[in-house]
Design a protein around this motif. Structure first.
Motif, PDB file in Angstrom:
ATOM      1  N   VAL A   1       4.987  10.345   2.270  1.00 34.03           N
ATOM      2  CA  VAL A   1       3.889  11.124   2.840  1.00 34.03           C
ATOM      3  C   VAL A   1       4.311  11.726   4.175  1.00 34.03           C
TER       4      VAL A   1
ATOM      5  N   VAL B   1      -3.591  22.001   0.924  1.00 31.40           N
ATOM      6  CA  VAL B   1      -2.767  23.211   1.038  1.00 31.40           C
ATOM      7  C   VAL B   1      -2.921  24.064  -0.209  1.00 31.40           C
TER       8      VAL B   1
ATOM      9  N   VAL C   1       3.949  27.929  -3.884  1.00 27.87           N
ATOM     10  CA  VAL C   1       2.773  28.779  -3.718  1.00 27.87           C
ATOM     11  C   VAL C   1       3.052  29.876  -2.702  1.00 27.87           C
ATOM     12  N   ALA C   2       3.765  29.530  -1.654  1.00 29.82           N
ATOM     13  CA  ALA C   2       4.065  30.531  -0.632  1.00 29.82           C
ATOM     14  C   ALA C   2       4.909  31.663  -1.212  1.00 29.82           C
TER      15      ALA C   2
ATOM     16  N   HIS D   1      -1.692   7.546   6.116  1.00 30.16           N
ATOM     17  CA  HIS D   1      -1.286   8.860   5.637  1.00 30.16           C
ATOM     18  C   HIS D   1      -2.439   9.552   4.936  1.00 30.16           C
TER      19      HIS D   1
ATOM     20  N   LEU E   1       6.135  14.794   3.575  1.00 26.92           N
ATOM     21  CA  LEU E   1       5.318  15.849   2.984  1.00 26.92           C
ATOM     22  C   LEU E   1       6.100  16.585   1.904  1.00 26.92           C
ATOM     23  N   ASP E   2       5.567  16.541   0.724  1.00 27.73           N
ATOM     24  CA  ASP E   2       6.220  17.218  -0.374  1.00 27.73           C
ATOM     25  C   ASP E   2       6.010  18.719  -0.213  1.00 27.73           C
TER      26      ASP E   2
ATOM     27  N   ALA F   1       5.687  22.025  -3.585  1.00 29.42           N
ATOM     28  CA  ALA F   1       4.525  22.728  -4.123  1.00 29.42           C
ATOM     29  C   ALA F   1       4.073  23.833  -3.169  1.00 29.42           C
ATOM     30  N   MET F   2       4.080  23.527  -1.879  1.00 35.85           N
ATOM     31  CA  MET F   2       3.638  24.530  -0.911  1.00 35.85           C
ATOM     32  C   MET F   2       4.587  25.723  -0.881  1.00 35.85           C
TER      33      MET F   2
ATOM     34  N   PHE G   1      -4.393  27.892  -0.191  1.00 33.52           N
ATOM     35  CA  PHE G   1      -3.647  29.045  -0.689  1.00 33.52           C
ATOM     36  C   PHE G   1      -4.387  29.729  -1.838  1.00 33.52           C
TER      37      PHE G   1
ATOM     38  N   THR H   1      -1.195  17.802   0.339  1.00 32.56           N
ATOM     39  CA  THR H   1      -0.839  18.758  -0.707  1.00 32.56           C
ATOM     40  C   THR H   1      -2.052  19.390  -1.376  1.00 32.56           C
TER      41      THR H   1
ATOM     42  N   LEU I   1       2.793  33.874  -3.195  1.00 31.83           N
ATOM     43  CA  LEU I   1       2.033  34.783  -2.333  1.00 31.83           C
ATOM     44  C   LEU I   1       2.897  35.930  -1.842  1.00 31.83           C
TER      45      LEU I   1
END
Lengths: 145, 355
Positions: free
Chosen positions: B201, A21, B212-213, A14, B204-205, B208-209, A25, A18, B216
């Motif tokens: 993993v 990303v 942020v999105a 893996h 995918l966490d 947080a993304m 951003f 994060t 934005l």
């Protein structure tokens, strides 16, 4: 032995996406702030202490660029900084069309080295359209393009 | 006839001066056990188990002990005798230790003697054992001799084996840590966490993304309508001279206009004159001169008369200064360089620029 094996397993299985990303951003945010928030960067407009802010979607942009060859005519563009070259008539028609759509302000982004007489020619041409107000673009003092 | 002192380890009693026959009779009758201790009477010799003293257990034939089975056919006590000489020194030690433990309870000094002197008694039995094992010791030699042809490698190996044994010992050492590691892996919470990691993993966490999105999106929503361009509003210059002026065949001169406007002239090099007087092309100096002119003559509008080829930035400087002190702006339309003499005409909106 253990450490090598564990490291290999972790690397193979893996990758934590994060942080990448987050950084991407943040870069996007930085680019957005640094590029779009300053409207005069595309053209080296003259600096000025005073001025009024005009929303970009509430005005028709015309651009006058300094001629690349000395002695040549400045280049008139439809749009902000980059756009199709246009004649005075085409610029007038574009402004007329925008007025019909409710956009009555014209922002003339003229390079600081463009002849003053040429700026007034363009301004006079677009002023023939009824209900138009003409603005010349400026930038904050000390700001670099 | 030697006399013996017998210590009954079960009853913790000491019987002195027993003859060998009495001891054997006691053994046969069961009054004396094999585990009881015995030593020559009147001596300080270390105690020994009755079963270990060949004289007491089997006077006729202690040697026939190795062939235990035939000896056991003669007397009922022989099976006991046959079994006891057989044990290896290791067994002897074990039993002796047990005896010592038993003796510790009652006779500590005797134990000390035993500890120091036992080896002296052990030796003959070891010799007996060696007498019994001779068949074992030569056998590997014989095997080695017999298999010389095939076992040349084997014979050579003892050296190499030692050499090989070292790596093998090391390999065992390597193997053992691996086993320990595996055990650690199984037992340790760290590895269990690692094994629990991959599913996280893989998922995918996204929290947080997504955060942020959304930030934005909010940023775009807020700033999309608030991106402002700094501008200066200028009066609309007329494209054509007023019909009446053309009809009258005259244009107003700068001297005529100077009565109504503060005349600001800029030449193609950017040099500025206010009311025909040169002024440094500096924001502060221009503002001061314009303010003075306004106060003296009560003129509230600036007429900018710049050459056609004057840089646009110089004109903007004049606009900016006029806004600084609140003057209205009028722009005289310049004539292109190759055109007829200047026909100046003030612009129509002498209002404060930017209002």
């Amino acid at each position: 032995m253990l450490l090598r094996r564990d490291e290999d397993e972790e690397r193979d299985e893996h990758i934590d996406m994060t942080p990448m990303v987050d950084v991407v951003f943040q870069l996007m945010t930085f680019m957005l702030f640094s590029s779009q928030m300053s409207g005069g960067e595309l053209v080296d407009v003259p600096p000025a202490r005073h001025g009024v802010g005009v929303e970009s979607n509430a005005a028709t942009f015309l651009t006058l660029l300094e001629p690349k060859v000395p002695g040549a005519e400045p280049q008139l563009l439809l749009g902000h900084g980059a756009g199709p070259p246009a004649t005075l008539d085409q610029a007038r028609r574009a402004v007329d069309q925008a007025v019909k759509e409710g956009i009555r302000k014209v922002i003339l982004q003229a390079d600081g080295d463009v002849p003053h007489g040429k700026v007034l020619e363009v301004a006079a041409a677009v002023s023939e359209v009824e209900g138009v107000t003409v603005h010349v673009g400026v930038q904050e003092e000390g700001a670099e393009p | 006839m030697s006399l013996w002192d017998v210590f009954h380890s079960d009853r913790l009693e000491l019987a002195k001066g027993l003859s060998a026959e009495e001891v054997r009779a006691g053994l046969a009758a069961g009054s004396i056990r094999d585990d009881d201790l015995v030593r020559p009477a009147g001596t300080s010799a270390p105690w020994a188990r009755v079963a270990e003293v060949a004289e007491l257990t089997a006077p006729p034939s202690p040697p026939p002990a190795p062939p235990a089975a035939p000896a056991s056919d003669d007397d009922p006590s022989f099976p006991v005798l046959a079994e006891e000489p057989a044990p290896t020194p290791a067994d002897w030690d074990w039993e002796d230790e047990d005896d010592e433990e038993e003796e510790d309870e009652g006779l500590e000094p005797v134990d000390e003697d035993d500890e120091f002197e036992e080896p002296a008694e052990v030796e003959p039995e070891v010799e007996d054992a060696s007498a019994e094992t001779p068949t074992l010791v030569p056998s590997p030699q014989a095997v080695a001799d017999r298999e010389l042809g095939e076992d040349d490698l084997d014979l050579d190996r003892p050296g190499p084996e030692t050499r090989v044994n070292l790596p093998t010992a090391r390999s065992h050492d390597y193997d053992e840590p691996e086993v320990v590691d595996e055990e650690d892996d199984e037992d340790g919470g760290v590895v269990s966490l690692r094994r629990a990691g991959p599913p996280k993993v893989e998922e995918l966490d996204l929290a947080a993304m997504v955060d942020v999105a959304f930030q934005l999106v909010l940023f775009f929503l807020v700033t999309a309508t608030t991106i402002l361009y700094k501008t200066l509003e200028i009066p609309k210059p007329s494209g054509e001279p007023p019909p009446e002026a053309v009809a009258q065949g005259r244009n107003r001169t700068l001297d005529d206009l100077q009565d109504d406007f503060i005349l600001v002239e800029i030449d193609p090099e950017g040099k500025i004159q206010i009311d025909r007087e040169p002024v440094a092309a500096d924001f502060g100096a221009l503002a001061e001169r314009l303010r003075t002119a306004r106060e003296k003559t009560d003129r509230k509008t600036m007429l900018l008369s710049a050459d056609f080829s004057t840089p646009h930035r110089s004109a903007v400087l004049a606009y900016d200064v006029a806004n600084e002190i609140g003057l209205g702006i009028a722009i005289a339309k310049p004539v292109p360089p190759a055109g007829p003499p200047p026909a100046l005409r003030p612009a129509a909106a002498p209002k404060k620029e930017g209002a």
